[in-house]
Scaffold this motif. Structure first.
Motif, PDB file in Angstrom:
ATOM      1  N   ARG A   1       0.845  -1.218  -0.031  1.00  0.00           N
ATOM      2  CA  ARG A   1       0.064   0.073  -0.180  1.00  0.00           C
ATOM      3  C   ARG A   1       0.943   1.145  -0.062  1.00  0.00           C
ATOM      4  NH1 ARG A   1      -5.481  -0.666   1.528  1.00  0.00           N
ATOM      5  NH2 ARG A   1      -6.278  -2.661   0.821  1.00  0.00           N
ATOM      6  N   VAL A   2       0.616   2.022  -1.195  1.00  0.00           N
ATOM      7  CA  VAL A   2       1.462   3.231  -1.085  1.00  0.00           C
ATOM      8  C   VAL A   2       0.885   4.276  -0.308  1.00  0.00           C
ATOM      9  CG1 VAL A   2       2.433   4.782  -2.750  1.00  0.00           C
ATOM     10  CG2 VAL A   2       2.497   2.808  -3.295  1.00  0.00           C
TER      11      VAL A   2
ATOM     12  N   ASP B   1       0.520   7.450  -0.476  1.00  0.00           N
ATOM     13  CA  ASP B   1      -0.324   8.452  -1.342  1.00  0.00           C
ATOM     14  C   ASP B   1      -1.536   7.708  -1.851  1.00  0.00           C
ATOM     15  OD1 ASP B   1       1.418  10.296  -1.007  1.00  0.00           O
ATOM     16  OD2 ASP B   1       2.622   9.990  -2.401  1.00  0.00           O
ATOM     17  N   ASP B   2      -1.685   6.473  -1.807  1.00  0.00           N
ATOM     18  CA  ASP B   2      -2.769   5.670  -2.398  1.00  0.00           C
ATOM     19  C   ASP B   2      -3.836   5.309  -1.413  1.00  0.00           C
ATOM     20  OD1 ASP B   2      -1.751   6.203  -4.965  1.00  0.00           O
ATOM     21  OD2 ASP B   2      -0.720   4.201  -5.079  1.00  0.00           O
ATOM     22  N   VAL B   3      -3.805   5.577  -0.184  1.00  0.00           N
ATOM     23  CA  VAL B   3      -4.690   5.350   0.912  1.00  0.00           C
ATOM     24  C   VAL B   3      -5.191   6.500   1.898  1.00  0.00           C
ATOM     25  CG1 VAL B   3      -4.222   3.087   0.774  1.00  0.00           C
ATOM     26  CG2 VAL B   3      -2.982   4.488   2.352  1.00  0.00           C
ATOM     27  N   ASN B   4      -6.154   6.525   2.673  1.00  0.00           N
ATOM     28  CA  ASN B   4      -6.426   7.378   3.479  1.00  0.00           C
ATOM     29  C   ASN B   4      -6.311   6.640   4.652  1.00  0.00           C
ATOM     30  OD1 ASN B   4      -7.178   9.925   2.157  1.00  0.00           O
ATOM     31  ND2 ASN B   4      -9.161   9.146   1.500  1.00  0.00           N
TER      32      ASN B   4
ATOM     33  N   PHE C   1      -9.642   7.579  -2.294  1.00  0.00           N
ATOM     34  CA  PHE C   1      -9.000   6.560  -2.018  1.00  0.00           C
ATOM     35  C   PHE C   1      -9.469   5.612  -0.843  1.00  0.00           C
ATOM     36  CE2 PHE C   1      -5.937   9.991  -3.074  1.00  0.00           C
ATOM     37  CZ  PHE C   1      -5.384   9.553  -4.344  1.00  0.00           C
TER      38      PHE C   1
END
Length: 361
Positions: A21-22, A24-27, A82
């Motif tokens: 999980r990057v 910047d790609d999740v909250n 996200f």
């Protein structure tokens, strides 16, 4: 050499199977709040930090409603660009209304079973609406409100009168016998957020509260500790308020059979230094110190007795007196405690000693 090559290949295969999980790609929610909506619904409030140099301490707040606490994360993700994840969760904030009416079991149990949630996550009960609390501006501009409340609770029990607790401790306490446990009680007054004692829970529902001014005694009854603050009024000469800090506290429990009932003697030992006295005059003498010790013992005895009697009348045992009793009365069966506890005579004795006099007048 061949074994080394095979080991490296195996590690590479394991890495390839992971679900990366990057950031910047999740909250990543660092705090989650729960308020009651209508008669049956719960609102989940997810506090998500904004990771940008120019927006330190700012956060994104996502809300979702459902009848089941387990559905809230998915509903919140539907409103976001996200997916919302809880791998960095620090605290669960549950409104007093939910804690009293629905109980906290479903919320806490769901989080505890989530493998991405650490067992050191804090849980706190909030007076009023959680939404009002989290919309308060953090006094520390570099921290979002969720992290600020987390740090406030932690430093309260490390340095002062708070009782150590987290998700793991609560689950352990709530599964024992009657499921009596403590959780921090947080409230907002005007624009300030404070830890205002602890909520007392019975079978995962809030049934009472111990206020801030009795937290030192409660902490001493529960465990041996080295930090605290205690305020009392001395009756010697004039009514003065004395503040004792850097207090160590410990309690010893003794049980005795008396005819058809049992008695419990609780001996408390407290030591500390005077930090402040109101209307203080002149130099502190040995005679004044002697009276201060006696007045402090009197107040310690009173508060401890009131706390113990109040728990006994309500049939609550968050101090785990049953475990202490059965450990020393090995011939008593576990189920007999329910008949013994309500009739048990309670006596408190204390020894207070002021060991340093850094008085501010």
């Amino acid at each position: 050499m061949k074994q080394i090559v095979l080991s490296v290949c195996f590690l590479l295969l394991l890495t390839g199977c992971a679900d990366p999980r990057v950031i910047d790609d999740v909250n990543m929610a660092q705090a989650v709040g729960y308020d009651k909506i209508g008669k049956e619904k719960i609102e989940g409030i997810f506090i998500i930090p904004v990771f940008k140099p120019e927006t330190k301490g700012e956060s994104l707040v996502l809300r979702a409603e459902s009848k089941l606490s387990g559905d809230l994360l998915g509903h919140a993700s539907k409103k976001s660009a996200f997916p919302v994840v809880v791998g960095q969760l620090r605290i669960l904030l549950i409104s007093e209304e939910i804690a009293k009416e629905f109980g906290v079991r479903d919320i806490i149990d769901y989080s505890y079973r989530d493998p991405t949630v650490g067992d050191r996550v804090l849980v706190a009960i909030v007076k009023g609406k959680v939404n009002d609390l989290i919309m308060t501006k953090s006094p520390q501009s570099n921290l979002n409100i969720g992290i600020y409340i987390t740090n406030m609770i932690v430093q309260n029990y490390v340095n002062y009168n708070g009782i150590p607790t987290n998700l793991h401790f609560y689950m352990k306490d709530s599964f024992q016998d009657n499921g009596d446990a403590f959780l921090p009680y947080v409230k907002k007054e005007k624009d300030e957020i404070t830890v205002s004692g602890v909520a007392v829970l019975h079978k995962n529902k809030m049934v009472g509260r111990v206020s801030t001014n009795r937290m030192f005694i409660l902490k001493t009854l529960k465990e041996k500790h080295k930090h605290g603050i205690f305020q009392f009024t001395t009756n010697h000469s004039k009514n003065r308020d004395a503040v004792i800090e850097n207090i160590t506290g410990a309690a010893k429990y003794t049980f005795k059979k008396e005819k058809n009932s049992y008695s419990m003697l609780v001996k408390l030992n407290v030591k500390g230094e005077i930090k402040k006295m109101s209307q203080s005059e002149g130099i502190m003498t040995k005679e004044m110190l002697k009276h201060l010790n006696k007045d402090m013992e009197r107040e310690v005895n009173k508060q401890a007795y009131d706390i113990l009697i109040n728990f006994q009348k309500q049939g609550l045992d968050p101090l785990k007196l049953k475990n202490k009793f059965l450990a020393k009365q090995t011939h008593i069966r576990d189920e007999e405690w329910n008949n013994i506890y309500p009739k048990m005579k309670i006596k408190v004795e204390s020894e207070a000693k002021i060991i340093h006099m850094g008085v501010s007048r």
